[in-house]
Design a protein around this motif. Structure first.
Motif, short mmCIF file in Angstrom:
data_model
loop_
_atom_site.label_atom_id
_atom_site.label_comp_id
_atom_site.label_asym_id
_atom_site.label_seq_id
_atom_site.Cartn_x
_atom_site.Cartn_y
_atom_site.Cartn_z
N LEU A 50 0.83 -1.20 0.00
CA LEU A 50 0.00 0.00 0.00
C LEU A 50 0.86 1.25 0.00
N ARG A 51 0.34 2.30 -0.63
CA ARG A 51 1.04 3.59 -0.69
C ARG A 51 0.41 4.57 0.29
N ASP A 54 -3.45 5.32 1.02
CA ASP A 54 -4.32 4.20 0.69
C ASP A 54 -5.19 3.85 1.91
N LEU A 82 -1.24 5.31 6.24
CA LEU A 82 -2.49 4.82 5.66
C LEU A 82 -3.69 5.42 6.38
N ARG A 127 -6.81 4.74 -5.75
CA ARG A 127 -6.23 4.33 -4.48
C ARG A 127 -6.50 2.84 -4.23
N LYS A 128 -5.66 2.23 -3.42
CA LYS A 128 -5.85 0.84 -3.05
C LYS A 128 -6.66 0.78 -1.75
N ALA A 150 -11.54 2.55 -6.90
CA ALA A 150 -10.47 2.03 -6.04
C ALA A 150 -10.08 0.62 -6.47
#
Length: 249
Positions: A50-51, A54, A82, A127-128, A150
């Motif tokens: 994940l970035r 996210d 996150l 986004r994740k 997403a």
């Protein structure tokens, strides 16, 4: 009231203890139990992927119970970069306790329909979103996030397993104890409760009980199954259930 609490342990035992402290006759009758999920070993690497900004969604306290050891046992922590969301207050508090992170949850009502209405979840394209949950479950949250652009992934942190009872014997036991109020916290358990007892017990006793559930969706399902006296609690935690039973404020 003579109250039967069908939610899993230990929450069922905790609620029964509090009910008895208010002078109520109450018993725990858990319909499901939990075991570790099949994808826990994937969780550390999925978090690493994940970035910043996210999304992580925690759908129950049981997800926290099983997910956190999977993280800490490999020497990792929950990333601060996150955005964390929980389905309700108790889950948010449990996640905050183990992670130290700020957890957002829907204060109006602790259901997916309200969670996905939060303003910050309206623009999630690109986004994740990692959703920590049990086996199966509803797809509303994942489908909505996907439709908003997403990239959604689920991690099965735990499995719900039905506890097996002899329906006719249990029907006699609870009728003999004068059970007139039922507490049910999921659609899965509501269906299981309905199917457990023979038709004679359903018609003569079960469907005449007052039923306390945790969402309008469950109330609709209950009425479709034949319950008439249905009360919707303001949340799924024990405090909300006690308020619904007019025993706590």
């Amino acid at each position: 009231m003579n109250i039967l609490v069908t939610r899993p342990s230990p929450a069922a035992d905790q609620l029964v203890s509090r009910l008895r402290s208010y002078g109520q006759a109450a018993w725990a009758f858990p319909l499901i139990e939990f075991t570790p999920g099949s994808q826990l070993d994937l969780l550390p690497s999925r978090l690493d992927a994940l970035r910043s900004n996210d999304l992580v969604f925690i759908l129950s306290q049981h997800a926290v119970h099983y997910a956190n050891p999977a993280i800490t046992q490999v020497g990792k922590t929950w990333p601060a970069s996150l955005n964390y969301y929980a389905i309700g207050r108790s889950t948010a508090l449990a996640m905050h306790a183990v992670s130290g992170r700020q957890i957002t949850w829907p204060h109006e009502q602790e259901i997916s329909e309200v969670l996905i209405q939060l303003p910050e979840l309206q623009q999630v394209a690109g986004r994740k979103a990692l959703i920590l949950r049990g086996n199966g479950g509803r797809e509303l949250l994942g489908e909505t996030l996907h439709n908003r652009g997403a990239q959604v992934e689920f991690i099965e942190c735990y499995q719900r397993c039905a506890k097996h009872y002899h329906g006719a014997e249990e029907g006699r036991r609870w009728r003999d104890r004068g059970i007139d109020t039922l507490v049910v916290t999921s659609g899965e358990m509501l269906q299981q409760l309905y199917a457990l007892f023979p038709v004679i017990d359903r018609d003569a006793w079960l469907l005449h009980c007052r039923l306390v559930v945790v969402s309008e969706r469950l109330a609709t399902l209950a009425r479709d199954l034949g319950w008439a006296n249905v009360c919707v609690a303001g949340g799924a935690d024990n405090d909300a259930l006690l308020r619904a039973l007019d025993l706590y404020s």
